[in-house]
Design an enzyme around this catalytic site. Structure first.
Site, PDB file in Angstrom:
ATOM      1  N   ARG A 114       0.885  -1.186   0.000  1.00 28.94           N
ATOM      2  CA  ARG A 114       0.000   0.000   0.000  1.00 28.94           C
ATOM      3  C   ARG A 114       0.912   1.223   0.000  1.00 28.94           C
ATOM      4  O   ARG A 114       1.698   1.417   0.927  1.00 28.94           O
ATOM      5  CB  ARG A 114      -0.901   0.008   1.232  1.00 28.94           C
ATOM      6  CG  ARG A 114      -1.603   1.350   1.443  1.00 28.94           C
ATOM      7  CD  ARG A 114      -2.705   1.315   2.451  1.00 28.94           C
ATOM      8  NE  ARG A 114      -3.861   0.599   1.925  1.00 28.94           N
ATOM      9  CZ  ARG A 114      -5.078   0.627   2.469  1.00 28.94           C
ATOM     10  NH1 ARG A 114      -5.299   1.343   3.550  1.00 28.94           N
ATOM     11  NH2 ARG A 114      -6.064  -0.064   1.940  1.00 28.94           N
ATOM     12  N   HIS A 141      -7.418   0.652  -6.413  1.00 26.86           N
ATOM     13  CA  HIS A 141      -7.612  -0.188  -5.224  1.00 26.86           C
ATOM     14  C   HIS A 141      -8.264  -1.490  -5.718  1.00 26.86           C
ATOM     15  O   HIS A 141      -9.443  -1.751  -5.467  1.00 26.86           O
ATOM     16  CB  HIS A 141      -8.492   0.550  -4.215  1.00 26.86           C
ATOM     17  CG  HIS A 141      -8.415  -0.003  -2.824  1.00 26.86           C
ATOM     18  ND1 HIS A 141      -7.691  -1.131  -2.498  1.00 26.86           N
ATOM     19  CD2 HIS A 141      -8.978   0.434  -1.651  1.00 26.86           C
ATOM     20  CE1 HIS A 141      -7.816  -1.363  -1.205  1.00 26.86           C
ATOM     21  NE2 HIS A 141      -8.589  -0.431  -0.671  1.00 26.86           N
ATOM     22  N   GLN A 144     -10.100  -4.063  -3.410  1.00 26.26           N
ATOM     23  CA  GLN A 144     -11.388  -3.539  -2.947  1.00 26.26           C
ATOM     24  C   GLN A 144     -12.468  -3.773  -4.001  1.00 26.26           C
ATOM     25  O   GLN A 144     -13.570  -4.245  -3.693  1.00 26.26           O
ATOM     26  CB  GLN A 144     -11.246  -2.039  -2.658  1.00 26.26           C
ATOM     27  CG  GLN A 144     -12.506  -1.402  -2.114  1.00 26.26           C
ATOM     28  CD  GLN A 144     -12.868  -1.911  -0.733  1.00 26.26           C
ATOM     29  OE1 GLN A 144     -12.033  -1.932   0.160  1.00 26.26           O
ATOM     30  NE2 GLN A 144     -14.112  -2.341  -0.549  1.00 26.26           N
ATOM     31  N   ASP A 236     -17.463   7.077  -1.431  1.00 22.27           N
ATOM     32  CA  ASP A 236     -16.198   6.946  -0.704  1.00 22.27           C
ATOM     33  C   ASP A 236     -15.919   8.291  -0.037  1.00 22.27           C
ATOM     34  O   ASP A 236     -16.584   9.295  -0.339  1.00 22.27           O
ATOM     35  CB  ASP A 236     -15.077   6.574  -1.702  1.00 22.27           C
ATOM     36  CG  ASP A 236     -13.775   6.191  -1.000  1.00 22.27           C
ATOM     37  OD1 ASP A 236     -13.781   6.020   0.239  1.00 22.27           O
ATOM     38  OD2 ASP A 236     -12.750   6.067  -1.692  1.00 22.27           O
ATOM     39  N   CYS A 276     -16.354   1.594   0.645  1.00 22.53           N
ATOM     40  CA  CYS A 276     -15.177   0.753   0.928  1.00 22.53           C
ATOM     41  C   CYS A 276     -14.717   0.874   2.371  1.00 22.53           C
ATOM     42  O   CYS A 276     -13.980   0.007   2.847  1.00 22.53           O
ATOM     43  CB  CYS A 276     -14.043   1.094  -0.034  1.00 22.53           C
ATOM     44  SG  CYS A 276     -13.496   2.798   0.087  1.00 22.53           S
ATOM     45  N   ARG A 304     -13.443  -8.822   1.683  1.00 26.21           N
ATOM     46  CA  ARG A 304     -12.018  -8.596   1.393  1.00 26.21           C
ATOM     47  C   ARG A 304     -11.238  -9.861   1.759  1.00 26.21           C
ATOM     48  O   ARG A 304     -10.331 -10.273   1.048  1.00 26.21           O
ATOM     49  CB  ARG A 304     -11.485  -7.403   2.212  1.00 26.21           C
ATOM     50  CG  ARG A 304     -12.028  -6.037   1.809  1.00 26.21           C
ATOM     51  CD  ARG A 304     -11.463  -5.562   0.490  1.00 26.21           C
ATOM     52  NE  ARG A 304     -10.017  -5.480   0.483  1.00 26.21           N
ATOM     53  CZ  ARG A 304      -9.295  -4.456   0.932  1.00 26.21           C
ATOM     54  NH1 ARG A 304      -9.899  -3.391   1.413  1.00 26.21           N
ATOM     55  NH2 ARG A 304      -7.970  -4.467   0.851  1.00 26.21           N
TER      56      ARG A 304
HETATM   57  N1   CP Z   1     -11.142  -0.192   2.445  1.00 25.03           N
HETATM   58  C1   CP Z   1      -9.884  -0.278   2.883  1.00 25.03           C
HETATM   59  O1   CP Z   1      -8.919  -0.480   2.129  1.00 25.03           O
HETATM   60  O2   CP Z   1      -9.784  -0.167   4.241  1.00 25.03           O
HETATM   61  P1   CP Z   1      -8.416   0.160   5.008  1.00 25.03           P
HETATM   62  O3   CP Z   1      -7.932   1.504   4.520  1.00 25.03           O
HETATM   63  O4   CP Z   1      -8.787   0.185   6.485  1.00 25.03           O
HETATM   64  O5   CP Z   1      -7.432  -0.912   4.704  1.00 25.03           O
END
Ligand code: CP
Length: 318
Positions: A114, A141, A144, A236, A276, A304
């Protein structure tokens, strides 16, 4: 005979990277969904599926869901993970992306990253001989979007016939959803304020894919046009990680895009509400909507885990 064919679709993905929704064909996505559904139904069957495999988790941004689901996923398949305190690795700062990739490929079986730029995960994947998974960049992402469409498939019969409305910021999540909707042949509307649209290159690419799949991709600045008779309404946060300095100005600009009772009333009565997470309740969505029976936000979060287990098995499996 049919079953063997299905298994080989995801088995062919061994050793590959997953950096973008665009890395997967629709057949591979469907095959991963079938695997994820079986893993969700019969988790014990897969307890040793990645026995002894090690996944490195590199987070340059905060996370609850991604960190937890990848950790639980690899452990529930018989593997283990290495996680690092925030800032410890310093991708391209403490050490070059090349050197980190060349170190980790000798120590672990796969890496989830990430970070900020999509170019960072792309370069890492070029340098490393092991699978690299995008756990969120500023551009996409993809894990997701996989969990989101898996969730939609659990609740709705035929994705191809759905109208999906994304309301808010044309961000990384919107990009991955656009590509995913296009691959499925769904109709997707993205409503954003004029200066916050999704990247034109992503929209164009999604439109090209949709033309072949029978779907449609429409961008607008009108949230009511987007949600009218929609089957799914997705939003979002208005301020993504790294944009915190813009949060006050964004709150004013995005106000007309709040998913509240009035906006939601334009959709079908059984429309799903999706997010998300993390949600900024009272900003992009009201409590009334996120806590309503239409909301599937915690299904998305749970999924997820199941979808990423399938991705890990496909990429890291023998
Ligand atoms: N939706 C998502 O990726 O959550 P986090 O940022 O908590 O990992």
């Amino acid at each position: 005979m049919k079953k063997k064919q299905k298994k080989s679709d995801y088995a062919k993905m061994q050793g590959r990277d997953f950096l973008s929704v665009d890395d997967l064909s629709i057949q591979e996505i469907k095959s991963l969904f079938e695997l994820a559904a079986d893993m969700k139904r019969r988790p014990k069957k897969y307890r040793k599926a990645l026995d002894g495999k090690i996944l490195a988790l590199i987070f340059e941004k905060p996370s609850l869901r991604t960190r937890t689901t990848f950790t639980v996923a690899i452990q529930s398949l018989g593997g283990t993970c290495v996680d690092y305190p925030p800032g410890d690795i310093g991708l391209g700062k403490r050490e070059s992306v090349y050197d980190i990739a060349k170190n980790l490929e000798r120590m672990v079986n796969g890496v989830m990253i990430r970070t900020f730029g999509q170019d960072i995960v792309s370069s890492f994947a070029v340098y490393a001989s092991i699978p690299v998974i995008n756990g969120l960049t500023d551009f996409e992402h993809p894990c997701q979007a996989m969990a989101d469409f898996f969730t939609i498939a659990e609740h709705k019969k035929n994705i191809k016939k759905l109208k999906i409305a994304y309301i808010g910021d044309g961000n990384n999540v919107a990009h991955s959803l656009l590509l995913m909707a296009a691959k499925w042949g769904a109709s997707m509307y993205v409503a954003t304020p004029p200066d916050y649209a999704a990247e034109a290159s992503v929209v164009q690419h999604a439109q090209d894919i949709a033309q072949k799949s029978g779907g449609s991709i429409i961008v607008t600045t009108d949230p009511i046009e987007a949600v009218r008779d929609a089957d799914v309404i997705y939003t979002d946060t208005w301020t993504s990680m790294g944009q915190e300095a813009e949060s006050i100005i964004r709150r004013n600009i995005f106000k007309p895009y709040q998913v509240n009772r009035e906006l939601f009333s334009n959709a079908k009565h059984d429309a799903l509400f999706m997010h998300c997470l993390p949600a900024h309740r009272g900003e992009e969505v009201t409590d009334e909507i996120i806590d309503s029976p239409n909301s599937v936000v915690f299904d998305e979060a749970e999924n997820r885990l199941h979808v990423q287990k399938a991705i890990l098995l496909a990429l890291l499996g023998d």
